[in-house]
Design a protein around this motif. Structure first.
Motif, short mmCIF file in Angstrom:
data_model
loop_
_atom_site.label_atom_id
_atom_site.label_comp_id
_atom_site.label_asym_id
_atom_site.label_seq_id
_atom_site.Cartn_x
_atom_site.Cartn_y
_atom_site.Cartn_z
N GLU A 144 119.54 14.08 1.15
CA GLU A 144 120.22 13.06 0.17
C GLU A 144 120.48 11.60 0.92
N ALA A 145 120.24 10.75 0.04
CA ALA A 145 120.75 9.31 0.58
C ALA A 145 122.01 9.29 1.02
N HIS A 146 122.41 8.65 2.20
CA HIS A 146 123.60 8.24 2.69
C HIS A 146 123.60 7.15 3.27
N GLY A 147 123.79 5.99 2.19
CA GLY A 147 123.92 4.50 2.45
C GLY A 147 122.68 4.13 2.94
N HIS A 148 122.52 2.87 3.54
CA HIS A 148 121.19 2.31 4.18
C HIS A 148 121.23 2.77 5.84
N HIS A 149 122.32 3.51 6.21
CA HIS A 149 122.43 3.67 7.80
C HIS A 149 122.19 5.01 8.25
N LEU A 150 122.11 6.01 7.37
CA LEU A 150 122.41 7.29 7.74
C LEU A 150 121.24 8.14 7.45
N GLY A 200 120.22 20.83 -1.62
CA GLY A 200 121.37 21.09 -2.38
C GLY A 200 121.31 20.42 -3.83
N GLN A 201 122.60 20.51 -4.54
CA GLN A 201 122.91 19.64 -5.63
C GLN A 201 123.13 18.31 -5.45
N SER A 202 122.17 17.33 -5.83
CA SER A 202 122.64 16.08 -5.61
C SER A 202 122.31 15.19 -6.90
N TYR A 203 122.78 15.58 -7.99
CA TYR A 203 122.45 14.74 -9.08
C TYR A 203 122.81 13.34 -8.96
N ASP A 204 124.13 12.84 -8.63
CA ASP A 204 124.51 11.90 -8.62
C ASP A 204 123.77 10.87 -7.73
N LEU A 205 123.27 11.29 -6.47
CA LEU A 205 122.60 10.36 -5.70
C LEU A 205 120.81 10.37 -5.92
N SER A 206 120.70 11.15 -6.74
CA SER A 206 119.23 11.32 -7.22
C SER A 206 118.48 10.10 -7.35
N THR A 238 116.23 11.48 -2.25
CA THR A 238 117.01 12.65 -2.36
C THR A 238 116.49 13.69 -3.13
N VAL A 239 116.78 14.89 -2.78
CA VAL A 239 116.16 16.14 -3.44
C VAL A 239 117.18 16.92 -3.97
N HIS A 240 117.06 16.84 -5.52
CA HIS A 240 118.30 17.56 -6.19
C HIS A 240 117.85 18.95 -6.78
N ILE A 241 118.66 19.99 -6.46
CA ILE A 241 118.36 21.07 -7.10
C ILE A 241 119.89 21.65 -7.91
N PRO A 242 119.42 21.74 -9.16
CA PRO A 242 120.51 21.78 -10.26
C PRO A 242 121.47 23.22 -9.62
N SER A 243 122.73 23.10 -9.97
CA SER A 243 123.67 24.02 -9.52
C SER A 243 123.47 25.54 -9.87
N GLY A 282 127.78 21.60 4.11
CA GLY A 282 127.95 19.97 4.56
C GLY A 282 127.84 19.14 3.36
N HIS A 283 127.75 19.68 2.17
CA HIS A 283 127.61 18.74 1.07
C HIS A 283 128.48 19.13 -0.24
N GLY A 284 129.26 18.14 -0.75
CA GLY A 284 130.06 18.27 -1.92
C GLY A 284 129.39 18.68 -3.11
N GLY A 285 128.34 18.34 -3.33
CA GLY A 285 127.68 18.77 -4.48
C GLY A 285 127.28 20.40 -4.54
N ASN A 286 127.30 20.88 -3.45
CA ASN A 286 127.07 22.27 -3.54
C ASN A 286 128.16 23.08 -3.88
N ILE A 287 129.51 22.58 -4.00
CA ILE A 287 130.48 23.51 -3.97
C ILE A 287 130.64 24.47 -5.21
N ASN A 288 130.21 23.92 -6.51
CA ASN A 288 130.03 24.67 -7.70
C ASN A 288 129.10 25.90 -7.40
N ALA A 289 127.86 25.71 -7.04
CA ALA A 289 127.03 26.57 -6.63
C ALA A 289 127.47 27.74 -5.87
N LEU A 290 128.21 27.39 -4.67
CA LEU A 290 128.75 28.17 -3.61
C LEU A 290 129.65 29.05 -4.29
N ASN A 291 130.43 28.58 -5.01
CA ASN A 291 131.62 29.30 -5.80
C ASN A 291 131.13 30.41 -6.77
#
Length: 240
Positions: free
Chosen positions: A29-35, A68-74, A79-84, A111-120
């Motif tokens: 997933e994209a993390h700014g222009h620096h990471l 992981g789930q990365s809709y917002d940053l897709s 960025t690679v987005h996998i639906p929850s 390590g990624h907030g977008g994964n929380i729903n899927a993990l739960n």
């Protein structure tokens, strides 16, 4: 004990040492222009390396789940987005197979907030099998400790940038580090949230990050996470 380093026979032979496995989960997933795109993979990886060095004979470490789930940053390149729903199903079958191989306890190290729903969702399905399941969201569960080191947190912000500087500073382009002071008023999902709230693919102030802060974060959290692991191993999850 890294599972993938063992033969099938040696895995079976050493299974009596521990029935607890850590499954690191990240995102591309994209993390700014620096990471780097692998930021959410690298932090769990380094935590697992440190855990293995300290208590390697007490816990199994599974291969990383990198997507992981990365809709917002897709909307940002790379960025690679996998639906929850898809991800939850995948995580469930990973956990189920671990159970079938003799694991009784599993920690999803996220390590990624977008994964929380899927993990739960996956956790809810795994528990009836007989598994004890926990999720560690390291930046969230230990926010109080992190904020003793940094002035703020954010996606590709001060804390996460510091963590990756400590992991490998050659992967960080600090001259492109910026800040985004936008903060949502309420938790709401909408189509353009990634473009608006995550402007330039970050939140917080990455310019305040340093390798030294990253080292402090890992040093503080390592002990907390090992304590968490020991509680899981002992199987007493409450006090009276």
């Amino acid at each position: 004990m890294y599972m993938v380093n063992y033969t099938s026979d040696d895995f079976k032979k050493n299974l009596s040492k521990s029935d607890l496995v850590i499954v690191p989960v990240g995102s591309v997933e994209a993390h700014g222009h620096h990471l780097p795109l692998g930021t959410d993979i690298f932090s769990p990886r380094l935590f697992c390396q440190r855990i293995d060095k300290k208590i390697g004979d007490e816990v199994w470490i599974a291969p990383e789940i990198p997507y992981g789930q990365s809709y917002d940053l897709s909307i940002y390149p790379g960025t690679v987005h996998i639906p929850s729903g898809v991800m939850a199903n995948y995580l469930y079958y990973v956990g189920k197979s671990m159970f079938n191989n003799g694991m009784g306890k599993i920690i999803f190290f996220n390590g990624h907030g977008g994964n929380i729903n899927a993990l739960n969702l996956a956790s809810e399905r795994l528990v009836p099998l007989g598994l004890d399941v926990a999720v560690i969201n390291w930046w969230l569960d230990y926010s109080k400790e992190i904020l003793t080191v940094t002035t703020g947190q954010g996606h590709a912000g001060e804390d996460e940038t510091s963590a990756i500087l400590y992991y490998d500073e050659k992967l960080v382009n600090m001259d492109k580090a910026t800040k985004n002071t936008k903060k949502p008023l309420i938790k709401v999902r909408y189509k353009n949230r990634g473009k608006e709230i995550f402007e330039n693919a970050l939140t917080g102030d990455a310019t305040l990050a340093s390798k030294e802060k990253g080292e402090k974060i890992f040093n503080i959290l390592e002990g907390k996470i090992i304590e968490f692991i020991h509680i899981m191993k002992n199987g007493k999850y409450y006090t009276s």
